[in-house]
Enzyme design. Sequence first.
Site, mmCIF file in Angstrom:
data_model
loop_
_atom_site.group_PDB
_atom_site.id
_atom_site.type_symbol
_atom_site.label_atom_id
_atom_site.label_comp_id
_atom_site.label_asym_id
_atom_site.label_seq_id
_atom_site.Cartn_x
_atom_site.Cartn_y
_atom_site.Cartn_z
ATOM 1 N N GLY A 114 0.358 -21.786 -5.600
ATOM 2 C CA GLY A 114 1.116 -20.647 -6.090
ATOM 3 C C GLY A 114 1.476 -19.714 -4.947
ATOM 4 O O GLY A 114 0.839 -19.729 -3.879
ATOM 5 N N CYS A 115 2.494 -18.894 -5.150
ATOM 6 C CA CYS A 115 2.981 -18.026 -4.069
ATOM 7 C C CYS A 115 1.957 -16.954 -3.695
ATOM 8 O O CYS A 115 1.584 -16.813 -2.525
ATOM 9 C CB CYS A 115 4.316 -17.406 -4.449
ATOM 10 S SG CYS A 115 4.331 -16.578 -6.057
ATOM 11 N N TYR A 116 1.478 -16.189 -4.690
ATOM 12 C CA TYR A 116 0.459 -15.178 -4.401
ATOM 13 C C TYR A 116 -0.803 -15.830 -3.844
ATOM 14 O O TYR A 116 -1.438 -15.314 -2.930
ATOM 15 C CB TYR A 116 0.090 -14.411 -5.669
ATOM 16 C CG TYR A 116 1.142 -13.484 -6.205
ATOM 17 C CD1 TYR A 116 1.640 -12.429 -5.443
ATOM 18 C CD2 TYR A 116 1.605 -13.627 -7.508
ATOM 19 C CE1 TYR A 116 2.586 -11.559 -5.965
ATOM 20 C CE2 TYR A 116 2.553 -12.765 -8.033
ATOM 21 C CZ TYR A 116 3.045 -11.732 -7.254
ATOM 22 O OH TYR A 116 3.985 -10.869 -7.776
#
Length: 301
Positions: A114-116
């Site tokens: 995921g990005c975060y």
Amino acid sequence: MSARIFIDGQAGTTGLGIVQRLRGMPGIELITLEEAYRKEPKARAEATAGADVTILCLPDDAAREAVELAPPGARILDASTAHRIAPGWVYGFAELDSAQPGKIAAATRVANPGCYATGAIALLHPLIQAGLLPHGQHLSINAVSGYSGGGKVMIASHEATNGPAFELYGLGLAHKHIPEIMVLSGLSRRPLFVPSVGHFAQGMLVCIPLFLDQLPGTPTAYEISEAYREHYGHAPDIITHPGIYGGTLEPDALNGTNQLEIFVCANGAFEQAVLIARLDNLGKGASGAAVQNLKLMLGDS
């Protein structure tokens, strides 16, 4: 390199980003289904069977279904949340440590991060490995992303209404990225994670504040900065800034790249520090990482 790639869900934000990146790669043939067959299980299974690697850009439940439909031995790269901490899947953060690229290259099942989570793990994992940060440390993670991270609905809303300028969300404190952050960082205590969205298309800042005098041995910010430099010495896409950073940071400076920057900001007089990761939420946080993982899976490092 010559390979046939099927992107299941290529009309979404991540899928479109992957297609755009793959168009510039020689030897890549994309398997494309006609519109009428894109949700048809038999057609998708046949496309997966004919691909060297299938990339899933689907909602979680649909991604699980796609894996069940896949023939034995099919190589799958999943960009959803569904398999990021699932047994038998390799986590697709190639810079996790020096062994991770080899694990990705040999895997039949790879889960794109995921990005975060990419930003948080990049900041936390090296410090826990180095013994500078305890597994059970109380932590808060604050992050802001461009509105493209919210998918088509959020993109359309922001582009139609020019706002909101900034909004917090995930205030039930149960964001879907928390499990992978914990497992891949090595945290045993659940962090408090507060994500937010700004009215800019893409880019991301992930921030983790620390009270240095609460850490074992009271490490200095310079020691933390050096730990990053040592850990990511093998990683060309990770930029570690030496020493203490005291300027300003905008979230979109790495847009269009697969890079991630790490900054350590601190005030020694107060024994406080803030760790910051900057990345493109559609690049290293999604499509860029997927193409990086795909290259590893195809033997093109």
